[in-house]
Design a protein around this motif. Structure first.
Motif, PDB file in Angstrom:
ATOM      1  N   THR A 211       0.821  -1.218   0.000  1.00 42.38           N
ATOM      2  CA  THR A 211       0.000   0.000   0.000  1.00 42.38           C
ATOM      3  C   THR A 211       0.852   1.264   0.000  1.00 42.38           C
ATOM      4  O   THR A 211       0.323   2.375  -0.031  1.00 42.38           O
ATOM      5  CB  THR A 211      -0.925   0.028   1.236  1.00 42.38           C
ATOM      6  OG1 THR A 211      -0.125  -0.067   2.409  1.00 42.38           O
ATOM      7  CG2 THR A 211      -1.915  -1.131   1.208  1.00 42.38           C
ATOM      8  N   TRP A 223       2.854   7.092  -5.844  1.00 44.23           N
ATOM      9  CA  TRP A 223       2.048   5.907  -6.134  1.00 44.23           C
ATOM     10  C   TRP A 223       0.672   6.402  -6.586  1.00 44.23           C
ATOM     11  O   TRP A 223       0.307   7.548  -6.331  1.00 44.23           O
ATOM     12  CB  TRP A 223       1.852   5.046  -4.888  1.00 44.23           C
ATOM     13  CG  TRP A 223       3.029   4.226  -4.475  1.00 44.23           C
ATOM     14  CD1 TRP A 223       4.330   4.593  -4.454  1.00 44.23           C
ATOM     15  CD2 TRP A 223       2.980   2.878  -3.992  1.00 44.23           C
ATOM     16  NE1 TRP A 223       5.114   3.580  -3.986  1.00 44.23           N
ATOM     17  CE2 TRP A 223       4.310   2.497  -3.697  1.00 44.23           C
ATOM     18  CE3 TRP A 223       1.970   1.958  -3.778  1.00 44.23           C
ATOM     19  CZ2 TRP A 223       4.637   1.242  -3.190  1.00 44.23           C
ATOM     20  CZ3 TRP A 223       2.287   0.709  -3.278  1.00 44.23           C
ATOM     21  CH2 TRP A 223       3.609   0.344  -2.994  1.00 44.23           C
ATOM     22  N   GLU A 224      -0.078   5.508  -7.213  1.00 47.04           N
ATOM     23  CA  GLU A 224      -1.473   5.822  -7.503  1.00 47.04           C
ATOM     24  C   GLU A 224      -2.310   4.550  -7.414  1.00 47.04           C
ATOM     25  O   GLU A 224      -1.791   3.438  -7.570  1.00 47.04           O
ATOM     26  CB  GLU A 224      -1.634   6.472  -8.880  1.00 47.04           C
ATOM     27  CG  GLU A 224      -1.199   5.617 -10.049  1.00 47.04           C
ATOM     28  CD  GLU A 224      -1.381   6.335 -11.377  1.00 47.04           C
ATOM     29  OE1 GLU A 224      -2.352   7.096 -11.492  1.00 47.04           O
ATOM     30  OE2 GLU A 224      -0.561   6.118 -12.282  1.00 47.04           O
ATOM     31  N   GLU A 225      -3.593   4.742  -7.134  1.00 51.42           N
ATOM     32  CA  GLU A 225      -4.519   3.612  -7.152  1.00 51.42           C
ATOM     33  C   GLU A 225      -5.172   3.545  -8.523  1.00 51.42           C
ATOM     34  O   GLU A 225      -5.755   4.536  -8.986  1.00 51.42           O
ATOM     35  CB  GLU A 225      -5.588   3.766  -6.066  1.00 51.42           C
ATOM     36  CG  GLU A 225      -5.096   3.437  -4.675  1.00 51.42           C
ATOM     37  CD  GLU A 225      -6.224   3.361  -3.667  1.00 51.42           C
ATOM     38  OE1 GLU A 225      -7.414   3.359  -4.091  1.00 51.42           O
ATOM     39  OE2 GLU A 225      -5.936   3.303  -2.462  1.00 51.42           O
ATOM     40  N   LYS A 227      -7.679   1.241 -11.333  1.00 55.27           N
ATOM     41  CA  LYS A 227      -8.661   0.177 -11.502  1.00 55.27           C
ATOM     42  C   LYS A 227      -7.970  -1.016 -12.165  1.00 55.27           C
ATOM     43  O   LYS A 227      -7.197  -0.860 -13.109  1.00 55.27           O
ATOM     44  CB  LYS A 227      -9.829   0.638 -12.375  1.00 55.27           C
ATOM     45  CG  LYS A 227     -10.605   1.835 -11.840  1.00 55.27           C
ATOM     46  CD  LYS A 227     -11.432   1.454 -10.626  1.00 55.27           C
ATOM     47  CE  LYS A 227     -12.289   2.640 -10.156  1.00 55.27           C
ATOM     48  NZ  LYS A 227     -12.969   2.341  -8.873  1.00 55.27           N
ATOM     49  N   ASN A 327      -0.619  -8.688  -4.635  1.00 53.30           N
ATOM     50  CA  ASN A 327      -1.616  -7.662  -4.348  1.00 53.30           C
ATOM     51  C   ASN A 327      -3.024  -8.237  -4.347  1.00 53.30           C
ATOM     52  O   ASN A 327      -3.851  -7.878  -3.503  1.00 53.30           O
ATOM     53  CB  ASN A 327      -1.505  -6.536  -5.380  1.00 53.30           C
ATOM     54  CG  ASN A 327      -1.669  -5.174  -4.748  1.00 53.30           C
ATOM     55  OD1 ASN A 327      -2.659  -4.943  -4.079  1.00 53.30           O
ATOM     56  ND2 ASN A 327      -0.687  -4.295  -4.933  1.00 53.30           N
ATOM     57  N   ASN A 358      -9.639  -1.417  -6.931  1.00 54.89           N
ATOM     58  CA  ASN A 358      -8.426  -0.603  -6.995  1.00 54.89           C
ATOM     59  C   ASN A 358      -7.227  -1.368  -6.453  1.00 54.89           C
ATOM     60  O   ASN A 358      -7.349  -2.126  -5.479  1.00 54.89           O
ATOM     61  CB  ASN A 358      -8.599   0.672  -6.164  1.00 54.89           C
ATOM     62  CG  ASN A 358      -9.705   1.549  -6.700  1.00 54.89           C
ATOM     63  OD1 ASN A 358      -9.755   1.848  -7.885  1.00 54.89           O
ATOM     64  ND2 ASN A 358     -10.611   1.963  -5.817  1.00 54.89           N
ATOM     65  N   ILE A 359      -6.075  -1.153  -7.081  1.00 56.99           N
ATOM     66  CA  ILE A 359      -4.837  -1.645  -6.479  1.00 56.99           C
ATOM     67  C   ILE A 359      -3.812  -0.508  -6.488  1.00 56.99           C
ATOM     68  O   ILE A 359      -3.718   0.240  -7.470  1.00 56.99           O
ATOM     69  CB  ILE A 359      -4.278  -2.899  -7.182  1.00 56.99           C
ATOM     70  CG1 ILE A 359      -4.002  -2.636  -8.661  1.00 56.99           C
ATOM     71  CG2 ILE A 359      -5.194  -4.082  -7.018  1.00 56.99           C
ATOM     72  CD1 ILE A 359      -3.268  -3.791  -9.318  1.00 56.99           C
ATOM     73  N   PRO A 360      -3.076  -0.345  -5.391  1.00 53.44           N
ATOM     74  CA  PRO A 360      -2.061   0.710  -5.326  1.00 53.44           C
ATOM     75  C   PRO A 360      -0.822   0.293  -6.120  1.00 53.44           C
ATOM     76  O   PRO A 360      -0.332  -0.823  -5.967  1.00 53.44           O
ATOM     77  CB  PRO A 360      -1.756   0.839  -3.836  1.00 53.44           C
ATOM     78  CG  PRO A 360      -2.368  -0.339  -3.176  1.00 53.44           C
ATOM     79  CD  PRO A 360      -3.201  -1.083  -4.143  1.00 53.44           C
TER      80      PRO A 360
END
Length: 411
Positions: A211, A223-225, A227, A327, A358-360
């Motif tokens: 995360t 980082w970004e989240e 889809k 993840n 969502n995944i970081p």
């Protein structure tokens, strides 16, 4: 009948000539049932409540205190027959029949439910020896001969009293055997605790590293989240009629990957190799979409994927394969997946909904790879400990076969 010098053939098997075969009734002062009936109305949280041990609390030569109950003192006082003493054996009577543990000093004065209590004549028989014998492959197999019942197998105290067991001639020898086996039990128990600790550390590391709450040395940047659907494509498995499935391979056929087989790594069914877009390689990632394991992620098998799962393809320029796999198994992803389960019938998740989770993601592929490598190293350490534990268990089985039959003597 004597099959080899110094040994005798008995009902309990081949044992040394100076060992006896004897009934449990001859070497116990007490053998009885724990309380049988409904005790739930007597459960209590009061300070003077008495620990109440049930079958699910019994493990091999130990206890599992998860869900342990206490009963009120008045109920305990009225059922003194099932009041326990240090050194008593507790044997599961119904369910995992024969599983046995020994009451330690700290549980003296507890009560128990529907367990067989064996209190040995301690000048003649060591309870620690018989705890090991009951739990051994030999003992458990012989106890199966006493099982009665059709749907739910169980043991009767009367049958146990007349059950014959081996008796080494001295307490010193009995205790030496028990101590040797107990030492291996301690090693196995310590390994189990270490494995549990390492797994907890890994879970914590996953929550931090996957995360971005904790960064590995040398990495920075945003980082970004995203889809999952912006990074991945999903291919549903295929349903193939049983009439088209084979139990053994032949030319032009390939494994058919049923989800249930992932639990055993034993893929027994084969189908025609005519589904190129449904074929999984050993590095591909798949997710179960139907049934009790819906949302679970697997990898490592080659073949045609069955229709209760879908394959996840991803953009390898933006996403490291191992990072994605970890993840999707993280609590962050699992929580989102469970939120999109259908509300009725058996659990089901469609890939259209999975695409929305969502995944970081760290922008740096190097950071993704470093995170995956760090967690993979933890897995390898846990696997090495698991292998060591399995080896110790195998060694103990061999020791039991030798020591509990007198093939190897310690005294």
């Amino acid at each position: 009948m004597v099959d080899r010098e110094g040994y005798q053939q008995t009902e309990v098997g081949m044992i040394p000539e100076d060992w006896d075969e004897i009934t449990l009734g001859e070497i116990t002062n007490l053998m009885t049932n724990g309380f049988v009936g409904t005790a739930t109305t007597h459960y209590t949280n009061a300070h003077n409540g008495v620990t109440y041990i049930q079958g699910f609390n019994v493990e091999e030569n130990s206890f599992n205190f998860t869900g342990i109950k206490k009963i009120d003192y008045a109920f305990h006082k009225s059922h003194q027959k099932s009041c326990l003493r240090e050194g008593d054996l507790l044997t599961v009577q119904t369910g995992d029949v024969g599983l046995t543990t020994i009451v330690p000093k700290e549980l003296e004065g507890s009560n128990c439910h529907a367990l067989i209590i064996s209190r040995f004549k301690q000048k003649k028989a060591s309870p620690w020896f018989y705890a090991q014998y009951f739990n051994s492959f030999i003992g458990r197999n012989r106890l199966k001969e006493l099982e009665i019942g059709t749907t739910m197998k169980h043991l009767n105290v009367g049958d146990m009293l007349n059950w014959k067991v081996p008796l080494p001639p001295t307490l010193a020898e009995q205790k030496a055997i028990a101590t040797a086996l107990s030492d291996v039990d301690s090693l196995i128990s310590n390994l189990e605790k270490l494995i549990a600790k390492k797994k907890a550390i890994k879970q914590g590391a996953m929550q931090q590293l996957l995360t971005g709450k904790k960064r590995l040395p040398g990495f920075s940047g945003e980082w970004e989240e995203l889809k999952l659907g912006t990074l991945c494509e999903f291919t549903q498995g295929v349903q193939i009629a049983q009439s088209e499935q084979l139990r053994s391979t032949r030319k032009g056929y390939i494994r058919y990957l049923y989800i249930r087989d992932f639990f055993t790594d034993d893929f027994k069914w084969y189908v025609k190799d005519i589904y190129p877009n449904k074929i999984m390689s050993s590095t591909d990632i798949m997710m179960v979409n139907t049934g009790n394991t819906a949302g679970d992620v697997y990898s490592g098998a080659e073949g045609v994927l069955s229709n209760n799962a879908f394959k996840i393809d991803f953009d390898s320029e933006k996403l490291n394969r191992d990072y994605l796999f970890l993840n999707l198994r993280s609590s962050f992803a699992i929580r989102q997946i469970k939120e999109i389960f259908n509300s009725s019938g058996q659990p089901h998740v469609g890939h259209k909904n999975i695409a929305k989770i969502n995944i970081p993601i760290p922008h740096s592929m190097e950071e993704q790879e470093a995170i995956a490598d760090t967690l993979s190293d933890m897995d390898k350490e846990i696997e090495a400990l698991e292998n060591k534990k399995a080896k110790c268990q195998q060694i103990k089985q061999g020791m039991m076969q030798e020591l509990l039959t007198g093939k190897t003597r310690l005294i």
